[in-house]
Write an enzyme that holds these catalytic residues in place. Structure first.
Site, PDB file in Angstrom:
ATOM      1  N   GLY A  18       3.956  14.440   1.380  1.00 22.11           N
ATOM      2  CA  GLY A  18       3.835  15.802   1.929  1.00 22.11           C
ATOM      3  C   GLY A  18       3.349  16.810   0.908  1.00 22.11           C
ATOM      4  N   GLU A 163      -0.462   6.794  -5.607  1.00 25.88           N
ATOM      5  CA  GLU A 163       0.169   7.624  -6.616  1.00 25.88           C
ATOM      6  C   GLU A 163      -0.558   7.428  -7.949  1.00 25.88           C
ATOM      7  OE1 GLU A 163       4.474   7.276  -6.593  1.00 25.88           O
ATOM      8  OE2 GLU A 163       4.392   7.228  -4.420  1.00 25.88           O
ATOM      9  N   PHE A 270       3.672  -6.319  -7.821  1.00 22.21           N
ATOM     10  CA  PHE A 270       3.419  -4.962  -7.310  1.00 22.21           C
ATOM     11  C   PHE A 270       4.733  -4.277  -6.975  1.00 22.21           C
ATOM     12  CE2 PHE A 270       2.705  -7.656  -3.425  1.00 22.21           C
ATOM     13  CZ  PHE A 270       3.743  -7.171  -2.622  1.00 22.21           C
ATOM     14  N   CYS A 274       5.392   1.634  -0.767  1.00 22.69           N
ATOM     15  CA  CYS A 274       4.678   1.252   0.461  1.00 22.69           C
ATOM     16  C   CYS A 274       4.466  -0.239   0.675  1.00 22.69           C
ATOM     17  CB  CYS A 274       3.322   1.938   0.486  1.00 22.69           C
ATOM     18  SG  CYS A 274       3.449   3.683   0.814  1.00 22.69           S
ATOM     19  N   GLN A 276       5.669  -3.327  -0.133  1.00 23.97           N
ATOM     20  CA  GLN A 276       6.703  -4.236   0.390  1.00 23.97           C
ATOM     21  C   GLN A 276       7.208  -3.751   1.750  1.00 23.97           C
ATOM     22  OE1 GLN A 276       9.633  -5.904  -2.260  1.00 23.97           O
ATOM     23  NE2 GLN A 276      11.235  -5.415  -0.806  1.00 23.97           N
TER      24      GLN A 276
HETATM   25  C1  UDX Z   1      -0.571   2.147  -2.126  1.00 22.81           C
HETATM   26  C2  UDX Z   1      -1.981   2.140  -1.504  1.00 22.81           C
HETATM   27  O1  UDX Z   1      -2.944   1.854  -2.536  1.00 22.81           O
HETATM   28  C3  UDX Z   1      -2.266   3.481  -0.863  1.00 22.81           C
HETATM   29  O2  UDX Z   1      -3.531   3.440  -0.205  1.00 22.81           O
HETATM   30  C4  UDX Z   1      -1.169   3.803   0.155  1.00 22.81           C
HETATM   31  O3  UDX Z   1      -1.372   5.087   0.710  1.00 22.81           O
HETATM   32  C5  UDX Z   1       0.208   3.741  -0.486  1.00 22.81           C
HETATM   33  O4  UDX Z   1       0.387   2.459  -1.123  1.00 22.81           O
HETATM   34  P1  UDX Z   1       0.519   3.102  -4.354  1.00 22.81           P
HETATM   35  O5  UDX Z   1       1.674   2.239  -4.018  1.00 22.81           O
HETATM   36  O6  UDX Z   1       0.781   4.538  -4.689  1.00 22.81           O
HETATM   37  O7  UDX Z   1      -0.556   3.114  -3.166  1.00 22.81           O
HETATM   38  O8  UDX Z   1      -0.249   2.485  -5.629  1.00 22.81           O
HETATM   39  P2  UDX Z   1      -1.282   1.282  -5.816  1.00 22.81           P
HETATM   40  O9  UDX Z   1      -2.308   1.722  -6.781  1.00 22.81           O
HETATM   41  O10 UDX Z   1      -1.754   0.719  -4.561  1.00 22.81           O
HETATM   42  O11 UDX Z   1      -0.390   0.183  -6.572  1.00 22.81           O
HETATM   43  C6  UDX Z   1       0.669  -0.513  -5.938  1.00 22.81           C
HETATM   44  C7  UDX Z   1       1.226  -1.559  -6.877  1.00 22.81           C
HETATM   45  O12 UDX Z   1       0.292  -2.615  -7.084  1.00 22.81           O
HETATM   46  C8  UDX Z   1       1.563  -1.034  -8.263  1.00 22.81           C
HETATM   47  O13 UDX Z   1       2.764  -1.591  -8.715  1.00 22.81           O
HETATM   48  C9  UDX Z   1       0.399  -1.501  -9.107  1.00 22.81           C
HETATM   49  O14 UDX Z   1       0.727  -1.638 -10.462  1.00 22.81           O
HETATM   50  C10 UDX Z   1       0.115  -2.852  -8.464  1.00 22.81           C
HETATM   51  N1  UDX Z   1      -1.265  -3.315  -8.696  1.00 22.81           N
HETATM   52  C11 UDX Z   1      -2.322  -2.597  -8.216  1.00 22.81           C
HETATM   53  C12 UDX Z   1      -1.481  -4.520  -9.362  1.00 22.81           C
HETATM   54  O15 UDX Z   1      -0.547  -5.191  -9.789  1.00 22.81           O
HETATM   55  N2  UDX Z   1      -2.769  -4.952  -9.542  1.00 22.81           N
HETATM   56  C13 UDX Z   1      -3.847  -4.252  -9.071  1.00 22.81           C
HETATM   57  O16 UDX Z   1      -4.991  -4.734  -9.261  1.00 22.81           O
HETATM   58  C14 UDX Z   1      -3.618  -3.041  -8.397  1.00 22.81           C
HETATM   59  P1  ADP Z   2       7.327  10.019   0.688  1.00 26.20           P
HETATM   60  O1  ADP Z   2       7.039   9.186  -0.526  1.00 26.20           O
HETATM   61  O2  ADP Z   2       6.994   9.293   1.973  1.00 26.20           O
HETATM   62  O3  ADP Z   2       6.716  11.379   0.629  1.00 26.20           O
HETATM   63  P2  ADP Z   2       9.910  11.071  -0.108  1.00 26.20           P
HETATM   64  O4  ADP Z   2      11.235  10.394  -0.033  1.00 26.20           O
HETATM   65  O5  ADP Z   2       9.317  11.364  -1.447  1.00 26.20           O
HETATM   66  O6  ADP Z   2       8.912  10.193   0.791  1.00 26.20           O
HETATM   67  O7  ADP Z   2       9.964  12.470   0.687  1.00 26.20           O
HETATM   68  C1  ADP Z   2      10.455  12.655   1.960  1.00 26.20           C
HETATM   69  C2  ADP Z   2      11.121  14.040   2.013  1.00 26.20           C
HETATM   70  O8  ADP Z   2      11.454  14.305   3.375  1.00 26.20           O
HETATM   71  C3  ADP Z   2      12.412  14.160   1.221  1.00 26.20           C
HETATM   72  O9  ADP Z   2      12.279  15.201   0.260  1.00 26.20           O
HETATM   73  C4  ADP Z   2      13.482  14.495   2.285  1.00 26.20           C
HETATM   74  O10 ADP Z   2      14.444  15.426   1.819  1.00 26.20           O
HETATM   75  C5  ADP Z   2      12.635  15.109   3.390  1.00 26.20           C
HETATM   76  N1  ADP Z   2      13.255  15.056   4.717  1.00 26.20           N
HETATM   77  C6  ADP Z   2      13.797  13.983   5.335  1.00 26.20           C
HETATM   78  N2  ADP Z   2      14.243  14.313   6.578  1.00 26.20           N
HETATM   79  C7  ADP Z   2      13.979  15.634   6.751  1.00 26.20           C
HETATM   80  C8  ADP Z   2      14.175  16.576   7.818  1.00 26.20           C
HETATM   81  N3  ADP Z   2      14.741  16.200   8.975  1.00 26.20           N
HETATM   82  N4  ADP Z   2      13.790  17.850   7.633  1.00 26.20           N
HETATM   83  C9  ADP Z   2      13.200  18.232   6.479  1.00 26.20           C
HETATM   84  N5  ADP Z   2      12.970  17.403   5.431  1.00 26.20           N
HETATM   85  C10 ADP Z   2      13.355  16.119   5.554  1.00 26.20           C
END
Ligand code: UDX
Ligand code: ADP
EC number: 1.1.1.22
Length: 464
Positions: A18, A163, A270, A274, A276
């Site tokens: 968000g 991220e 990994f 997301c 897993q």
């Molecule tokens: C992922 C997706 O890439 C993204 O599109 C989705 O919105 C959320 O999930 P994220 O988890 O933030 O994003 O990071 P990502 O760069 O995908 O890495 C995930 C894991 O895979 C990390 O632990 C990373 O170190 C690992 N990884 C990634 C590897 O081990 N090897 C690679 O070649 C790439």
């Molecule tokens: P993501 O990685 O998907 O953004 P986070 O756990 O970092 O997930 O963030 C989700 C946020 O949503 C948290 O800060 C949590 O406090 C907030 N949240 C959960 N339920 C509600 C709700 N009903 N109203 C407002 N905020 C909420």
């Protein structure tokens, strides 16, 4: 009918998704609301609650102008024409689907709140990753609880940012995906959100599809990305056993334009919030649809990841002459990848637990993760008592401190700073033999070996 023009946006949930997603929206007024006061205070301060390169600049430029952070969820809902729902959807810990299905409690609470508070029609956008057909459930809740004259359109708009590169990904996305019902009203709502994105994303990158295709695409994208890593990690085990080098294999494979070179880096496994979760969601969905072979196929991607983590941990123990009891092990990196402070599902946690079970003493260093967070992870957010492990855990402020007197140094996160350390100085401060385990293939194996380290790298065999 004139197209709906979005003038005010509210985002429920000020987390990793968000916060950054809404911070990049230009011109339109966006209020990000969250129940967590501490988080909102941090978003309003100089110390943002999440670390993400480039985020500080973007937030500081927009905050107080078109970007606002507040705990007043109701006001945010009331004022907005379009609401992003971006709350957490963790894997269920108990009940039906425990360990697999997504826990939609937070999403449903937020949806109910929208229905209760809204006095005018709204477009409600599902942004959190959710199982297929969640939008349908949200629609049912909204329709059952809405006031007369209030109409809700539901869109699915999954977020693909990674991220560590979130800001780049958001400013120049490969694609933006919007799913809607294929009714005229659904299409109008879809066009309204398309116009929001068209402020900075070329139109040909904005894909509009059906609601359920959109929901499934997000799970599919993450599952296929994770599958690629599990494939390369499976090959890394063959490389170690045969003397091939996984970086060379990945390079050769990635040169095929059908394959592409990205996402082929072997690793200790990994992590992240997301991969897993989404695969397990897909497994659960497949089982619910009576497709056990499909479920088994996707489950194997997660199983391979678990295997890779335990294989690496066992390698550390084997190499240290089959015991690490009482030995000091430095863990370099705690975040699940570089350039983030996020530790969700980080492989470092699994490794640390393994080493603690073997009664080692661990010393952890990460440039972005706080001590408090590391303790939350080690105690599984309070489920495991801290007292028994306290004497075995130290958290250091510098790499040198973490590596002082360490019998093994284990690189878990690919932070750039680990590549340019004064390894000679570190070696001089370690007992002999000094072992380094490179779980990310980032170190100069030859240079470290010349210094005197015994180096073990993922996917690099000594035979041949
Ligand atoms: C992922 C997706 O890439 C993204 O599109 C989705 O919105 C959320 O999930 P994220 O988890 O933030 O994003 O990071 P990502 O760069 O995908 O890495 C995930 C894991 O895979 C990390 O632990 C990373 O170190 C690992 N990884 C990634 C590897 O081990 N090897 C690679 O070649 C790439
Ligand atoms: P993501 O990685 O998907 O953004 P986070 O756990 O970092 O997930 O963030 C989700 C946020 O949503 C948290 O800060 C949590 O406090 C907030 N949240 C959960 N339920 C509600 C709700 N009903 N109203 C407002 N905020 C909420």
């Amino acid at each position: 009918m004139a197209p709906i023009q979005v003038k005010k946006i509210c985002c429920i949930g000020a987390g990793y998704v968000g916060g950054p997603t809404c911070a990049v929206i230009p011109h339109i007024q966006v209020t990000i609301v969250d129940l967590n006061q501490q988080r909102i205070d941090a978003w309003n301060s100089d110390e943002l609650p999440i670390y993400e390169p480039g985020l500080d600049e973007v937030v500081k430029a927009a905050r107080g102008k078109n970007l606002f952070f507040s705990t007043d969820v109701d006001k945010g809902i009331e004022e907005a024409d379009l609401i992003f729902v971006s709350v957490n959807t963790p894997t269920k810990k108990s009940g039906i689907g425990a360990g697999f299905a997504a826990d939609l409690k937070f999403l449903q609470l937020a949806t109910r709140r929208i229905a209760e508070v809204a006095k005018s029609s709204k477009i409600v956008v599902e942004k959190s990753t959710v199982p297929c057909r969640t939008a349908d459930a949200m629609r049912t809740i909204l329709e059952a609880n809405s006031k007369p004259g209030c109409h809700f359109d539901i869109l699915s708009n999954p977020e693909f940012l990674a991220e560590g590169t979130a800001i780049e990904d958001l400013f120049a996305p490969d694609r933006v995906l919007i799913g809607s019902l294929q009714t005229q009203q659904g299409k109008d709502a879809c066009e309204a959100l398309t116009q929001v994105y068209a402020n900075w994303v070329p139109r040909d990158r904005i894909l509009t599809v059906g609601l359920w295709s959109s929901e499934l695409s997000k799970l599919a994208a993450n599952a296929m990305l994770a599958q690629r890593i599990s494939s390369v990690n499976a090959l890394s085990a063959i490389c170690e056993a045969t003397g091939a080098n996984i970086d060379e294999v990945a390079y050769a494979v990635g040169k095929d334009t059908r394959m592409g070179s990205k996402f082929l880096k072997a690793s200790v496994g990994f992590g992240g919030s997301c991969f897993q979760k989404d695969i397990l969601n897909l497994v659960y969905l497949s089982e619910s649809l009576h497709l056990p072979e499909v479920a088994k196929y996707w489950r194997a991607v997660v199983e391979m990841n678990e295997y890779q983590k335990s294989r690496f941990a066992n390698k550390v123990v084997d190499t240290l002459f089959n015991t690490i009891t009482g030995k000091k092990i430095a863990i370099l990196g705690w975040a699940f990848k570089k350039d983030t402070g996020d530790t969700r599902e980080s492989p470092a946690i699994t490794l640390a637990n393994h080493f603690l079970t073997e009664k080692a003493r661990i010393n952890i260093y990460d440039p972005q993760v706080s001590k408090d967070q590391i303790w939350l992870d080690l105690t599984d957010y309070g489920d495991i008592p801290a007292e028994p492990i306290k004497p075995h855990v130290t958290i250091s402020q510098t790499v040198e401190e973490a590596c002082h007197n360490a019998e093994a140094i284990v690189v878990c996160t690919e932070w750039d700073e680990f590549k340019t350390l004064d390894w000679q100085k570190i070696y001089d401060d370690c007992p002999r033999p000094a072992f380094v385990f490179d779980g990310r293939l980032i170190l100069d194996r030859k240079a470290l070996t010349e210094i005197g380290f015994k180096v073990t790298s993922i996917g690099t065999g000594d035979r041949l």
